[in-house]
Design a protein around this motif. Sequence first.
Motif, PDB file in Angstrom:
ATOM      1  N   TYR A  93      -0.674   2.241   4.523  1.00  0.00           N
ATOM      2  CA  TYR A  93      -1.024   0.952   3.933  1.00  0.00           C
ATOM      3  C   TYR A  93      -1.555   0.000   5.011  1.00  0.00           C
ATOM      4  CZ  TYR A  93       1.468   2.565  -0.202  1.00  0.00           C
ATOM      5  OH  TYR A  93       1.868   3.274  -1.299  1.00  0.00           O
TER       6      TYR A  93
ATOM      7  N   ARG B 173      -1.150  -3.979   0.769  1.00  0.00           N
ATOM      8  CA  ARG B 173       0.294  -3.943   0.553  1.00  0.00           C
ATOM      9  C   ARG B 173       0.668  -2.694  -0.227  1.00  0.00           C
ATOM     10  NH1 ARG B 173       2.090 -10.103  -0.697  1.00  0.00           N
ATOM     11  NH2 ARG B 173       1.235 -10.948   1.195  1.00  0.00           N
ATOM     12  N   PRO B 174       1.913  -2.263  -0.157  1.00  0.00           N
ATOM     13  CA  PRO B 174       2.336  -1.087  -0.928  1.00  0.00           C
ATOM     14  C   PRO B 174       2.203  -1.267  -2.435  1.00  0.00           C
ATOM     15  CG  PRO B 174       3.899  -1.517   0.820  1.00  0.00           C
ATOM     16  CD  PRO B 174       2.933  -2.669   0.811  1.00  0.00           C
ATOM     17  N   SER B 175       2.137  -2.485  -2.904  1.00  0.00           N
ATOM     18  CA  SER B 175       1.995  -2.725  -4.340  1.00  0.00           C
ATOM     19  C   SER B 175       0.536  -2.797  -4.779  1.00  0.00           C
ATOM     20  CB  SER B 175       2.703  -4.029  -4.710  1.00  0.00           C
ATOM     21  OG  SER B 175       2.126  -5.108  -4.001  1.00  0.00           O
ATOM     22  N   ALA B 176      -0.390  -2.448  -3.900  1.00  0.00           N
ATOM     23  CA  ALA B 176      -1.823  -2.549  -4.200  1.00  0.00           C
ATOM     24  C   ALA B 176      -2.230  -1.557  -5.288  1.00  0.00           C
ATOM     25  CB  ALA B 176      -2.636  -2.296  -2.943  1.00  0.00           C
ATOM     26  N   THR B 177      -3.178  -1.969  -6.102  1.00  0.00           N
ATOM     27  CA  THR B 177      -3.705  -1.096  -7.145  1.00  0.00           C
ATOM     28  C   THR B 177      -4.745  -0.152  -6.550  1.00  0.00           C
ATOM     29  OG1 THR B 177      -5.487  -2.623  -7.701  1.00  0.00           O
ATOM     30  CG2 THR B 177      -3.386  -2.903  -8.884  1.00  0.00           C
TER      31      THR B 177
ATOM     32  N   ASP C 110       5.151   7.718  -0.728  1.00  0.00           N
ATOM     33  CA  ASP C 110       6.095   6.620  -0.879  1.00  0.00           C
ATOM     34  C   ASP C 110       7.540   7.107  -0.843  1.00  0.00           C
ATOM     35  OD1 ASP C 110       4.110   4.722  -0.970  1.00  0.00           O
ATOM     36  OD2 ASP C 110       4.009   4.669  -3.169  1.00  0.00           O
TER      37      ASP C 110
ATOM     38  N   ARG D  31       0.214   9.784  -3.414  1.00  0.00           N
ATOM     39  CA  ARG D  31       0.758   8.464  -3.082  1.00  0.00           C
ATOM     40  C   ARG D  31       2.244   8.390  -3.409  1.00  0.00           C
ATOM     41  NH1 ARG D  31      -1.536   2.612  -5.218  1.00  0.00           N
ATOM     42  NH2 ARG D  31      -0.077   1.350  -4.033  1.00  0.00           N
TER      43      ARG D  31
ATOM     44  N   THR E 183       9.300  -3.626   6.859  1.00  0.00           N
ATOM     45  CA  THR E 183       9.125  -4.987   6.364  1.00  0.00           C
ATOM     46  C   THR E 183       9.092  -5.929   7.556  1.00  0.00           C
ATOM     47  OG1 THR E 183      11.513  -5.230   6.147  1.00  0.00           O
ATOM     48  CG2 THR E 183      10.297  -4.534   4.188  1.00  0.00           C
TER      49      THR E 183
END
Length: 115
Positions: free
Chosen positions: A11, A17-21, A70, A66, A77
Amino acid sequence: MRDQHRTTDLYAILGVRPSATTEMITSAFRARVRELRPDTRVDTDTAERYGRLRAAYDTLRDPGLRAAYDREHTVPTPNPAPARPVHRVAAVRVDGGVPPEPPLRVGPVRWERRA
């Protein structure tokens, strides 16, 4: 390649960010590739950086790879910023009454259209 995933943050390589689409990952990949164009950069490590970038993109754009990444990888962090103390003026009345109103009141923001 699998050992490389444990030591590097994919990432961070892409700058997302890890929450990216998936769309955000693709957009970040294209932006990074533009930065590595050979006509704009004269570095000797461009091919190596492109290889890492391409490997990160190939892993993160595939939902199965992915998810496996993960599960294996813990994303570091950043340290949270220390809380800044809030300095407040103590509104104490000598006679023990109700303190005065604060000097500044903030309300909702109102937008106006100008013709």
